[in-house]
Write an enzyme that holds these catalytic residues in place. Structure first.
Site, PDB file in Angstrom:
ATOM      1  CE  LYS A  13      -1.981  -1.072   3.905  1.00 13.50           C
ATOM      2  NZ  LYS A  13      -1.457  -2.441   4.275  1.00 13.50           N
ATOM      3  NE  ARG A  88      -5.247  -1.923   9.104  1.00 10.36           N
ATOM      4  CZ  ARG A  88      -4.105  -1.211   9.031  1.00 10.36           C
ATOM      5  NH1 ARG A  88      -3.852   0.004   8.226  1.00 10.36           N
ATOM      6  NH2 ARG A  88      -3.077  -1.519   9.560  1.00 10.36           N
ATOM      7  NE  ARG A 122       7.708  -1.747   6.558  1.00  9.20           N
ATOM      8  CZ  ARG A 122       6.403  -2.032   6.478  1.00  9.20           C
ATOM      9  NH1 ARG A 122       5.617  -1.588   5.458  1.00  9.20           N
ATOM     10  NH2 ARG A 122       5.716  -2.435   7.874  1.00  9.20           N
ATOM     11  NE  ARG A 151       5.564  -0.175  10.158  1.00 12.89           N
ATOM     12  CZ  ARG A 151       4.474  -0.054   9.420  1.00 12.89           C
ATOM     13  NH1 ARG A 151       4.364   0.425   8.434  1.00 12.89           N
ATOM     14  NH2 ARG A 151       3.585  -0.853   9.859  1.00 12.89           N
ATOM     15  NE  ARG A 162       1.694  -4.757  11.156  1.00  9.21           N
ATOM     16  CZ  ARG A 162       2.905  -4.661  10.457  1.00  9.21           C
ATOM     17  NH1 ARG A 162       4.050  -4.918  11.018  1.00  9.21           N
ATOM     18  NH2 ARG A 162       2.893  -4.199   9.141  1.00  9.21           N
TER      19      ARG A 162
HETATM   20  P1  AP5 Z   1       4.936  -1.200   2.110  1.00 17.59           P
HETATM   21  O1  AP5 Z   1       4.580  -0.763   0.667  1.00 17.59           O
HETATM   22  O2  AP5 Z   1       5.346  -0.538   3.119  1.00 17.59           O
HETATM   23  O3  AP5 Z   1       3.396  -2.155   2.493  1.00 17.59           O
HETATM   24  P2  AP5 Z   1       2.314  -1.830   3.256  1.00 17.59           P
HETATM   25  O4  AP5 Z   1       1.208  -2.390   2.500  1.00 17.59           O
HETATM   26  O5  AP5 Z   1       2.164  -0.426   3.370  1.00 17.59           O
HETATM   27  O6  AP5 Z   1       2.336  -2.497   4.688  1.00 17.59           O
HETATM   28  P3  AP5 Z   1       2.376  -1.877   6.048  1.00 17.59           P
HETATM   29  O7  AP5 Z   1       2.991  -2.590   7.120  1.00 17.59           O
HETATM   30  O8  AP5 Z   1       2.801  -0.466   6.081  1.00 17.59           O
HETATM   31  O9  AP5 Z   1       1.062  -2.052   6.298  1.00 17.59           O
HETATM   32  P4  AP5 Z   1       0.059  -2.144   7.509  1.00 17.59           P
HETATM   33  O10 AP5 Z   1      -1.239  -2.052   7.144  1.00 17.59           O
HETATM   34  O11 AP5 Z   1       0.295  -3.063   8.422  1.00 17.59           O
HETATM   35  O12 AP5 Z   1       0.658  -0.741   8.335  1.00 17.59           O
HETATM   36  P5  AP5 Z   1      -0.024   0.796   8.716  1.00 17.59           P
HETATM   37  O13 AP5 Z   1       1.085   1.657   8.892  1.00 17.59           O
HETATM   38  O14 AP5 Z   1      -1.050   1.266   7.775  1.00 17.59           O
HETATM   39  O15 AP5 Z   1       5.800  -2.456   1.622  1.00 17.59           O
HETATM   40  C1  AP5 Z   1       6.533  -3.549   2.557  1.00 17.59           C
HETATM   41  C2  AP5 Z   1       7.695  -3.729   2.005  1.00 17.59           C
HETATM   42  O16 AP5 Z   1       7.704  -4.480   0.932  1.00 17.59           O
HETATM   43  C3  AP5 Z   1       8.878  -2.845   1.879  1.00 17.59           C
HETATM   44  O17 AP5 Z   1      10.157  -2.950   1.920  1.00 17.59           O
HETATM   45  C4  AP5 Z   1       8.689  -2.386   0.208  1.00 17.59           C
HETATM   46  O18 AP5 Z   1       9.788  -1.944  -0.210  1.00 17.59           O
HETATM   47  C5  AP5 Z   1       8.339  -3.895  -0.238  1.00 17.59           C
HETATM   48  N1  AP5 Z   1       7.604  -3.806  -1.319  1.00 17.59           N
HETATM   49  C6  AP5 Z   1       6.218  -3.365  -1.469  1.00 17.59           C
HETATM   50  N2  AP5 Z   1       5.668  -3.459  -2.729  1.00 17.59           N
HETATM   51  C7  AP5 Z   1       6.565  -4.493  -3.123  1.00 17.59           C
HETATM   52  C8  AP5 Z   1       6.464  -5.186  -4.498  1.00 17.59           C
HETATM   53  N3  AP5 Z   1       5.518  -5.114  -5.361  1.00 17.59           N
HETATM   54  N4  AP5 Z   1       7.386  -6.177  -4.753  1.00 17.59           N
HETATM   55  C9  AP5 Z   1       8.552  -6.298  -3.836  1.00 17.59           C
HETATM   56  N5  AP5 Z   1       8.612  -5.535  -2.649  1.00 17.59           N
HETATM   57  C10 AP5 Z   1       7.783  -4.737  -2.343  1.00 17.59           C
HETATM   58  O19 AP5 Z   1      -0.564   0.318  10.293  1.00 17.59           O
HETATM   59  C11 AP5 Z   1       0.530   0.117  11.150  1.00 17.59           C
HETATM   60  C12 AP5 Z   1      -0.406   0.190  12.669  1.00 17.59           C
HETATM   61  O20 AP5 Z   1      -0.894   1.295  12.839  1.00 17.59           O
HETATM   62  C13 AP5 Z   1      -1.520  -0.960  12.647  1.00 17.59           C
HETATM   63  O21 AP5 Z   1      -1.119  -2.459  12.756  1.00 17.59           O
HETATM   64  C14 AP5 Z   1      -2.510  -0.424  13.488  1.00 17.59           C
HETATM   65  O22 AP5 Z   1      -2.025  -0.663  14.988  1.00 17.59           O
HETATM   66  C15 AP5 Z   1      -2.543   1.041  13.316  1.00 17.59           C
HETATM   67  N6  AP5 Z   1      -3.156   1.467  12.422  1.00 17.59           N
HETATM   68  C16 AP5 Z   1      -2.938   2.359  11.189  1.00 17.59           C
HETATM   69  N7  AP5 Z   1      -4.304   2.579  10.695  1.00 17.59           N
HETATM   70  C17 AP5 Z   1      -5.110   2.105  11.532  1.00 17.59           C
HETATM   71  C18 AP5 Z   1      -6.826   2.073  11.299  1.00 17.59           C
HETATM   72  N8  AP5 Z   1      -7.385   2.555  10.205  1.00 17.59           N
HETATM   73  N9  AP5 Z   1      -7.252   1.719  12.433  1.00 17.59           N
HETATM   74  C19 AP5 Z   1      -6.733   1.100  13.525  1.00 17.59           C
HETATM   75  N10 AP5 Z   1      -5.549   0.971  13.511  1.00 17.59           N
HETATM   76  C20 AP5 Z   1      -4.697   1.368  12.609  1.00 17.59           C
HETATM   77 MG    MG Z   2       2.228   1.153   4.968  1.00 14.21          MG
END
Ligand code: AP5
Ligand code: MG
Length: 207
Positions: A13, A88, A122, A151, A162
């Protein structure tokens, strides 16, 4: 252009978001980034959110919805926005719908084994840039020079948690957007560039 980006942790994402907002010049609203920013600044919201994030749990809806509602009320969101990591829960989707409709919900799929490898390797920068140790071995960001960090929630046990929570919560959200006719699912198990090519084709049609 009002976009919601859905997908499991590690589906890509954030990586797609960086490209989308650069290309379409719309604000990137990542609830995860907003919490990490609050944590870094030591705010009350940051301390509260960290207690959930470190365990891989979701931050309670009321806090998240308030942050998103405030952000969406800003002038720069009038032309459109990209929501990354929100909604979410089905409750968040319903609350968002009370604020505004959306044009498209892009749902990135990804194999759990692949996302585990992506997340454990990552490296993130506070400017939003994302890297992976398999393709980038420097410790500083090539965009802003900032120091890359791992992270706190990218530990294997926390990633598993997660992914479990994602699996337990995503179906009603997908059904909600499917019923509205705005859901588009994309295979995220390809390179960032390949996925973005599809994303661009879809978004160009909407624009
Ligand atoms: P990346 O693009 O960073 O993946 P991502 O989908 O953004 O993964 P996240 O870990 O950020 O998702 P998340 O939903 O768990 O975290 P969030 O910050 O929203 O890619 C990951 C890695 O892969 C990188 O190294 C990248 O280079 C590589 N990569 C990407 N695409 C690739 C490809 N096509 N091919 C090869 N490599 C690739 O949330 C974190 C926490 O915050 C949650 O657990 C929760 O506690 C809280 N939170 C956030 N939003 C909410 C909400 N709406 N409600 C409640 N709690 C929330
Ligand atoms: Mg992300």
């Amino acid at each position: 252009m009002k976009i919601v980006l859905l997908g499991a942790p590690g589906a890509g994402k954030g990586s797609q978001a960086v490209k989308i907002v650069e290309h379409y010049k719309i604000p990137h609203i990542s609830t995860g980034d907003a919490f990490r920013d609050n944590i870094a600044r030591g705010t009350q919201i940051g301390v509260y959110a960290k207690s959930f994030m470190d365990k891989g749990q979701l931050v309670p809806d009321d806090v998240v919805v308030k942050i998103v509602a405030e952000r969406l009320s800003k002038d720069d969101c009038k032309r459109g926005f990209l929501l990354d990591g929100f909604p979410r829960t089905i409750n968040q989707a319903v609350e968002l719908d009370k604020i505004t409709g959306i044009d498209v919900a892009l749902n990135l799929t990804a194999d759990p084994e692949i996302v585990m490898k992506r997340l454990t390797g990552r490296r993130s920068c506070k400017c939003g840039a994302l890297y992976h140790i398999a393709t980038y071995d420097k410790e500083t960001c090539e965009k802003c020079g900032g120091t890359l960090y791992i992270r706190d929630d990218d530990k294997p046990e926390t990633i598993k948690k997660r992914l479990d929570i994602y699996a337990q919560t995503i179906d009603p959200i997908l059904e909600f957007y499917e019923a509205k006719g705005v859901l588009i699912t994309l295979n995220g198990d390809r390179t960032v560039a390949e996925v973005f090519e599809d994303v661009r084709r879809i978004l160009d049609d909407i624009d």
